[in-house]
Design a protein around this motif. Structure first.
Motif, PDB file in Angstrom:
ATOM      1  N   UNK A  32       4.078  31.137  34.680  1.00 27.38           N
ATOM      2  CA  UNK A  32       4.789  32.293  35.098  1.00 27.38           C
ATOM      3  C   UNK A  32       6.319  31.919  35.488  1.00 27.38           C
ATOM      4  N   UNK A  33       6.097  30.713  36.281  1.00 31.17           N
ATOM      5  CA  UNK A  33       7.485  30.183  36.749  1.00 31.17           C
ATOM      6  C   UNK A  33       8.619  29.650  35.628  1.00 31.17           C
ATOM      7  N   UNK A  34       7.862  28.979  34.546  1.00 34.12           N
ATOM      8  CA  UNK A  34       8.649  28.549  33.577  1.00 34.12           C
ATOM      9  C   UNK A  34       9.222  29.359  32.669  1.00 34.12           C
ATOM     10  N   UNK A  35       8.651  30.880  32.557  1.00 34.30           N
ATOM     11  CA  UNK A  35       8.843  31.860  31.459  1.00 34.30           C
ATOM     12  C   UNK A  35       9.433  32.620  32.294  1.00 34.30           C
ATOM     13  N   UNK A  36       9.919  32.644  33.345  1.00 35.45           N
ATOM     14  CA  UNK A  36      10.866  33.525  34.041  1.00 35.45           C
ATOM     15  C   UNK A  36      12.457  32.939  34.512  1.00 35.45           C
ATOM     16  N   UNK A  37      13.449  33.534  34.616  1.00 35.71           N
ATOM     17  CA  UNK A  37      14.606  33.570  35.248  1.00 35.71           C
ATOM     18  C   UNK A  37      14.624  33.009  36.560  1.00 35.71           C
ATOM     19  N   UNK A  38      13.468  33.120  37.375  1.00 40.66           N
ATOM     20  CA  UNK A  38      13.750  32.732  38.900  1.00 40.66           C
ATOM     21  C   UNK A  38      13.886  31.588  39.167  1.00 40.66           C
ATOM     22  N   UNK A  39      14.844  31.142  39.754  1.00 40.21           N
ATOM     23  CA  UNK A  39      15.213  29.749  39.926  1.00 40.21           C
ATOM     24  C   UNK A  39      14.107  29.125  41.423  1.00 40.21           C
ATOM     25  N   UNK A  40      13.862  28.009  41.239  1.00 41.92           N
ATOM     26  CA  UNK A  40      13.112  27.218  42.332  1.00 41.92           C
ATOM     27  C   UNK A  40      13.868  26.938  43.347  1.00 41.92           C
ATOM     28  N   UNK A  41      13.472  26.746  44.235  1.00 46.01           N
ATOM     29  CA  UNK A  41      14.222  25.878  45.608  1.00 46.01           C
ATOM     30  C   UNK A  41      14.776  24.522  45.323  1.00 46.01           C
ATOM     31  N   UNK A  42      15.739  24.231  45.693  1.00 47.33           N
ATOM     32  CA  UNK A  42      16.062  22.793  45.599  1.00 47.33           C
ATOM     33  C   UNK A  42      15.313  22.156  46.963  1.00 47.33           C
ATOM     34  N   UNK A  43      15.562  20.762  46.608  1.00 53.76           N
ATOM     35  CA  UNK A  43      14.903  19.852  47.896  1.00 53.76           C
ATOM     36  C   UNK A  43      15.676  20.195  49.083  1.00 53.76           C
ATOM     37  N   UNK A  44      16.991  20.317  49.188  1.00 54.26           N
ATOM     38  CA  UNK A  44      17.925  20.657  50.109  1.00 54.26           C
ATOM     39  C   UNK A  44      17.589  21.837  50.777  1.00 54.26           C
ATOM     40  N   UNK A  45      17.061  23.012  49.867  1.00 53.86           N
ATOM     41  CA  UNK A  45      16.791  24.164  50.411  1.00 53.86           C
ATOM     42  C   UNK A  45      15.464  24.321  51.047  1.00 53.86           C
ATOM     43  N   UNK A  46      14.490  23.624  50.506  1.00 54.23           N
ATOM     44  CA  UNK A  46      13.171  23.493  51.033  1.00 54.23           C
ATOM     45  C   UNK A  46      13.209  22.815  52.427  1.00 54.23           C
ATOM     46  N   UNK A  47      14.078  21.833  52.500  1.00 51.33           N
ATOM     47  CA  UNK A  47      14.321  21.134  53.834  1.00 51.33           C
ATOM     48  C   UNK A  47      14.964  21.969  54.831  1.00 51.33           C
ATOM     49  N   UNK A  48      15.967  22.893  54.456  1.00 49.30           N
ATOM     50  CA  UNK A  48      16.568  23.842  55.429  1.00 49.30           C
ATOM     51  C   UNK A  48      15.414  24.792  55.673  1.00 49.30           C
TER      52      UNK A  48
END
Length: 438
Positions: A108-124
């Motif tokens: 579902x994530x690969x077929x949608x335009x929803x961006x995943x969080x970057x490593x820096x954002x997960x850290x934050x």
């Protein structure tokens, strides 16, 4: 996938035996020249070791590192299949279900335009100035794990997937946190004055929000989400309707300043060693492992008698290791072999890695790479007249932990009836603590 034993049953290019989700890159011309068809062709004649030079010649560095991280049994053993989603490698319906759900979410994530969080954002996200339960709520929302009615309906738990406040509207996670009327009022009435006009997922919103917000502002938002989730549960399970002012008051009850006071460690040194001396005639061996970014592991070993005197200490650096669990298991196998070489017959081993101790105590026949090493450890028990293995908290394993970290500096070295100066103070603390406990 295959667990490598003697390698005779595994086709090197057709079967799944390399534990990696990334692309595997090989030099096909080298494989053709060397006539490599089975995994057996990549093992030393007596087994137990990879042909390192051949693997590095055959594969590009990331692939070679992954292959060399696969632990091999000390004695040739049958190849077998194991299930990747459990520690022991045994399949269960529960883990099969979660595996399918995880794949569906990835698709579902690969077929949608929803961006995943970057490593820096997960850290934050994990460093936001707020109590842990608020961060966990946001994390669960990002992964689609909040049990809203739409999710429960998909799992067959409830019949009605609609929001209790919005008849006819499915209660998805982003609806519950952004578009439900109470959520809109709370977010807009908060100090952040958030207004979401465009339909979006939690990850899509957070990827933009965390890119600009500091840790304190992120903490305020996470507290609002947590408060919204609380009133949602009270409405569903207790029938209590939410009042915007009460939700905002509940969110403000956990300001970042209060959170920092709760999470800050107490002043002074109040963490005492919990190491205990063994009884007379028994030797205690503590061991530990430490991982580096290069995926190598440093191992630490220390053996002491009933007076707390050091009989031997050692450090070693392994090759690539897949994960911390395997690193600890390899440290255990190494510690058993080293204790036998030192002539210790009655030994009490301690580890601060609970998963390893639990795997040892289950006495089941697992199929994973971890159990390849655990079975080797059981074979080494014949070297001892008396044997114990137990869990100890990190405060009781400080000396071994320090040696494991120092292994990357010292390399492979053994000290007999002495200890490195770098851990002398820790050893003294252990002796003092053991005297106080007795």
């Amino acid at each position: 996938m295959w667990r490598v034993g003697h390698g005779k049953s595994i086709k090197a290019w057709e079967d799944k035996w390399i534990p990696s989700s990334g692309p595997m890159v090989f030099r096909n011309e080298v494989a053709w020249e060397l006539n490599i068809t089975q995994v057996l062709d990549l093992l030393e004649e007596n087994g137990g070791r990879w042909k390192r030079n051949m693997v590095e010649l055959l594969c590009w560095p990331p692939t070679a590192t992954t292959i060399l991280s696969i632990p091999l049994p000390m004695q040739p053993r049958e190849d077998c299949f194991f299930w990747l989603e459990t520690i022991n490698g045994c399949y269960s319906v529960k883990t099969g279900y979660y595996f399918i759900r995880k794949k569906q979410m990835e698709e579902n994530a690969s077929t949608s335009s929803t961006p995943s969080l970057s490593h820096a954002q997960w850290t934050k996200l994990w460093k936001a100035e707020v109590v842990p339960r608020c961060r966990e709520t946001v994390w669960r929302a990002c992964l689609g794990l909040l049990p809203v009615k739409d999710v429960l309906h998909c799992r067959g738990v409830v019949q009605d997937p609609c929001c209790p406040c919005c008849p006819g509207v499915p209660e998805t996670i982003h609806h519950a946190l952004f578009f439900c009327p109470i959520a809109k009022l709370v977010l807009f009435g908060s100090p952040l004055a958030i207004r979401v006009d465009v339909e979006c997922s939690v990850q899509q919103f957070l990827s933009h929000f965390l890119a600009a917000a500091n840790l304190e502002v992120a903490g305020i938002l996470f507290t609002l989400f947590y408060a919204l989730w609380q009133v949602h549960n009270e409405l569903v399970y207790n029938g209590r309707e939410a009042i915007v002012a009460q939700v905002l008051q509940r969110a403000v009850a956990l300001p970042p300043s209060l959170v920092l006071q709760q999470d800050a460690p107490p002043a002074g040194r109040n963490l005492q060693s919990s190491w205990r001396k063994p009884v007379a005639g028994l030797f205690k061996v503590n061991f530990d492992a430490s991982m580096k970014d290069s995926h190598d592991a440093g191992l630490g070993f220390i053996a002491r008698n009933s007076h707390g005197e050091v009989l031997a200490a050692a450090t070693m650096v392994t090759g690539p290791v897949q994960n911390p669990v395997l690193a600890e298991a390899l440290a255990f196998r190494w510690a058993l072999g080293l204790a036998a070489e030192l002539g210790l017959q009655r030994v009490w081993f301690e580890s601060d890695f609970l998963a390893l101790v639990q795997a040892w105590e289950r006495h089941d026949s697992g199929f994973s790479h971890l159990y390849t090493v655990v079975r080797d450890c059981r074979l080494l028990l014949s070297n001892f007249d008396a044997f114990e293995f137990s869990f100890v908290r990190r405060t009781g394993n400080c000396a071994a932990d320090a040696l494991a970290r120092l292994a990357f500096h010292f390399g492979c070295i053994v000290w007999i009836e002495e200890d490195p100066l770098e851990v002398s103070s820790i050893i003294q603390d252990d002796v003092i603590a053991s005297m106080a406990s007795s």
